[in-house]
Design an enzyme around this catalytic site. Structure first.
Site, PDB file in Angstrom:
ATOM      1  N   ASP A   1      -3.745   7.407   3.753  1.00 15.56           N
ATOM      2  CA  ASP A   1      -2.824   8.084   2.827  1.00 15.56           C
ATOM      3  C   ASP A   1      -2.593   9.526   3.305  1.00 15.56           C
ATOM      4  O   ASP A   1      -3.231   9.994   4.239  1.00 15.56           O
ATOM      5  CB  ASP A   1      -3.375   8.035   1.383  1.00 15.56           C
ATOM      6  CG  ASP A   1      -4.677   8.825   1.202  1.00 15.56           C
ATOM      7  OD1 ASP A   1      -4.712  10.020   1.572  1.00 15.56           O
ATOM      8  OD2 ASP A   1      -5.651   8.248   0.678  1.00 15.56           O
TER       9      ASP A   1
ATOM     10  N   ARG B   1       0.850  -1.205   0.000  1.00  8.93           N
ATOM     11  CA  ARG B   1       0.000   0.000   0.000  1.00  8.93           C
ATOM     12  C   ARG B   1       0.887   1.258   0.000  1.00  8.93           C
ATOM     13  O   ARG B   1       0.634   2.225  -0.687  1.00  8.93           O
ATOM     14  CB  ARG B   1      -0.895   0.064   1.252  1.00  8.93           C
ATOM     15  CG  ARG B   1      -1.708  -1.164   1.602  1.00  8.93           C
ATOM     16  CD  ARG B   1      -3.064  -1.125   0.952  1.00  8.93           C
ATOM     17  NE  ARG B   1      -2.995  -1.462  -0.457  1.00  8.93           N
ATOM     18  CZ  ARG B   1      -2.784  -2.702  -0.939  1.00  8.93           C
ATOM     19  NH1 ARG B   1      -2.598  -3.723  -0.151  1.00  8.93           N
ATOM     20  NH2 ARG B   1      -2.747  -2.898  -2.240  1.00  8.93           N
TER      21      ARG B   1
ATOM     22  N   ASN C   1      -8.891   7.808   5.897  1.00  9.97           N
ATOM     23  CA  ASN C   1      -7.826   7.313   5.016  1.00  9.97           C
ATOM     24  C   ASN C   1      -6.470   7.342   5.704  1.00  9.97           C
ATOM     25  O   ASN C   1      -6.192   8.229   6.507  1.00  9.97           O
ATOM     26  CB  ASN C   1      -7.774   8.149   3.736  1.00  9.97           C
ATOM     27  CG  ASN C   1      -9.068   8.085   2.958  1.00  9.97           C
ATOM     28  OD1 ASN C   1      -9.870   7.192   3.202  1.00  9.97           O
ATOM     29  ND2 ASN C   1      -9.280   9.017   2.056  1.00  9.97           N
TER      30      ASN C   1
ATOM     31  N   HIS D   1      -7.862   6.473  11.336  1.00  7.17           N
ATOM     32  CA  HIS D   1      -7.414   5.078  11.231  1.00  7.17           C
ATOM     33  C   HIS D   1      -5.905   4.936  11.049  1.00  7.17           C
ATOM     34  O   HIS D   1      -5.436   3.908  10.585  1.00  7.17           O
ATOM     35  CB  HIS D   1      -8.163   4.379  10.083  1.00  7.17           C
ATOM     36  CG  HIS D   1      -9.653   4.269  10.337  1.00  7.17           C
ATOM     37  ND1 HIS D   1     -10.568   4.060   9.345  1.00  7.17           N
ATOM     38  CD2 HIS D   1     -10.352   4.346  11.494  1.00  7.17           C
ATOM     39  CE1 HIS D   1     -11.793   4.010   9.877  1.00  7.17           C
ATOM     40  NE2 HIS D   1     -11.685   4.191  11.184  1.00  7.17           N
TER      41      HIS D   1
HETATM   42  N1  APR Z   1     -15.490   9.624  -5.643  1.00  9.87           N
HETATM   43  C1  APR Z   1     -16.240   9.585  -4.499  1.00  9.87           C
HETATM   44  N2  APR Z   1     -16.626   8.448  -3.917  1.00  9.87           N
HETATM   45  C2  APR Z   1     -16.248   7.292  -4.499  1.00  9.87           C
HETATM   46  C3  APR Z   1     -15.465   7.245  -5.669  1.00  9.87           C
HETATM   47  C4  APR Z   1     -15.088   8.490  -6.251  1.00  9.87           C
HETATM   48  N3  APR Z   1     -14.344   8.558  -7.367  1.00  9.87           N
HETATM   49  N4  APR Z   1     -15.256   5.939  -5.981  1.00  9.87           N
HETATM   50  C5  APR Z   1     -15.871   5.214  -5.038  1.00  9.87           C
HETATM   51  N5  APR Z   1     -16.469   6.013  -4.135  1.00  9.87           N
HETATM   52  C6  APR Z   1     -17.230   5.681  -2.932  1.00  9.87           C
HETATM   53  C7  APR Z   1     -17.988   4.378  -2.983  1.00  9.87           C
HETATM   54  O1  APR Z   1     -19.271   4.583  -3.582  1.00  9.87           O
HETATM   55  C8  APR Z   1     -18.107   4.018  -1.497  1.00  9.87           C
HETATM   56  O2  APR Z   1     -19.265   4.582  -0.916  1.00  9.87           O
HETATM   57  O3  APR Z   1     -16.321   5.538  -1.882  1.00  9.87           O
HETATM   58  C9  APR Z   1     -16.861   4.689  -0.884  1.00  9.87           C
HETATM   59  C10 APR Z   1     -15.804   3.713  -0.454  1.00  9.87           C
HETATM   60  O4  APR Z   1     -16.279   2.933   0.603  1.00  9.87           O
HETATM   61  P1  APR Z   1     -15.313   1.901   1.355  1.00  9.87           P
HETATM   62  O5  APR Z   1     -14.541   1.122   0.353  1.00  9.87           O
HETATM   63  O6  APR Z   1     -16.140   1.151   2.323  1.00  9.87           O
HETATM   64  O7  APR Z   1     -14.262   2.866   2.089  1.00  9.87           O
HETATM   65  P2  APR Z   1     -14.399   3.640   3.478  1.00  9.87           P
HETATM   66  O8  APR Z   1     -15.812   4.024   3.730  1.00  9.87           O
HETATM   67  O9  APR Z   1     -13.371   4.703   3.474  1.00  9.87           O
HETATM   68  O10 APR Z   1     -13.972   2.515   4.497  1.00  9.87           O
HETATM   69  C11 APR Z   1     -13.895   2.804   5.864  1.00  9.87           C
HETATM   70  O11 APR Z   1     -12.933   0.657   6.268  1.00  9.87           O
HETATM   71  O12 APR Z   1     -11.454  -1.175   6.206  1.00  9.87           O
HETATM   72  C12 APR Z   1     -11.645   0.114   6.321  1.00  9.87           C
HETATM   73  O13 APR Z   1     -10.150   1.169   7.721  1.00  9.87           O
HETATM   74  C13 APR Z   1     -10.603   1.128   6.398  1.00  9.87           C
HETATM   75  O14 APR Z   1     -10.856   3.501   6.654  1.00  9.87           O
HETATM   76  C14 APR Z   1     -11.385   2.361   6.026  1.00  9.87           C
HETATM   77  C15 APR Z   1     -12.782   2.032   6.522  1.00  9.87           C
END
Ligand code: APR
Length: 229
Positions: free
Chosen positions: A91, A58, A89, A106
């Site tokens: 990053d 990553r 995030n 996180h």
């Molecule tokens: N712009 C905006 N949103 C987007 C885009 C984009 N280009 N592409 C995808 N998405 C949205 C998806 O529709 C989804 O709702 O981003 C979201 C990503 O969701 P997750 O993959 O569940 O990520 P996140 O909510 O950040 O996860 C939370 O879970 O395992 C973990 O610790 C990790 O911080 C993370 C936490």
């Protein structure tokens, strides 16, 4: 004049257009890797090499990515508002995009921490954290990441910040992971809220919510333009 306070909760979606995989979309990280193999304390105890490898990959990838239009637009907002980012995030794209107040819920990919004393946190030089890399007290360093099942030390601060917002934004998160997903509940009902996510939906119990079903690059840039006008 006192600046209005904008608090912004971001998730993996804000970094998607920078080339960073989200977790739960199709093709997301949790489709390729089992959470219990790489992102829990048990996994670390069972197979630290595998856990290090996962985060090394990553981190290596992060060095190849740069902030996108959304990160940059959010930094622009600081010209007119008191802007606080709360990110799930790991990053550093908000920081590299120019945002000055970023609270990581996180953890941070480019940092390590002692396994013996969690207050000992270090920057990682380059992309690789290895077995045998130790803290000043001699214990193995682990990624500075909040794993599933671990406490989220910054959540109280995040809840307090959320409760003081004049405007609230949620960008690119599936709102699946608690306690981060519960932060919207701390935002007063009268505060205008924006959710920018191509798959965004109403959130139960949350009012004054405008849903912008766009990718972050476009959706955030347009909203920032509107707020700055
Ligand atoms: N712009 C905006 N949103 C987007 C885009 C984009 N280009 N592409 C995808 N998405 C949205 C998806 O529709 C989804 O709702 O981003 C979201 C990503 O969701 P997750 O993959 O569940 O990520 P996140 O909510 O950040 O996860 C939370 O879970 O395992 C973990 O610790 C990790 O911080 C993370 C936490």
């Amino acid at each position: 004049m006192l600046m209005k306070k904008i608090v912004i909760l971001t998730g993996a979606g804000v970094s998607a257009e920078s080339g960073i995989k989200t977790f739960r979309d199709s093709g997301g990280l949790w489709e390729e890797h089992r959470v219990e193999d790489v992102a829990t304390f048990d996994a670390w105890e069972r197979d630290p090499e595998l856990v290090l490898k996962f985060y090394n990959e990553r981190r290596k990838q992060l060095y190849e990515c740069k902030p996108n239009a959304a990160h940059i637009a959010l930094a622009e907002l600081e010209k007119k508002f008191d802007v606080q980012i709360i990110t799930q995030n790991v990053d550093d794209l908000h920081e590299r995009g120019g945002s000055t107040k970023v609270l990581h819920l996180h953890g941070e990919l480019k940092k390590s921490r002692s396994t013996m004393d969690e207050t000992l946190v270090y920057p990682i030089e380059g992309w690789e954290l290895k077995m045998g890399d130790c803290c000043e007290k001699g214990s193995q360093l682990r990624p500075h990441i909040v794993w599933f099942g671990e406490a989220v030390p910054n959540i109280l601060k995040a809840a307090e910040l959320s409760s003081k917002a004049d405007i609230y934004m949620v960008i690119g998160t599936s709102l699946n992971v608690y306690p981060a997903a519960g932060l919207l509940g701390y935002v007063p009902p009268y505060v205008p809220k924006y959710l920018i996510d191509p798959n965004g939906n109403e959130v139960m119990g949350v009012n004054n919510l405008t849903i912008i079903k766009e990718k972050a690059g476009k959706g955030v840039t347009e909203l920032v333009k509107k707020l700055m006008a």
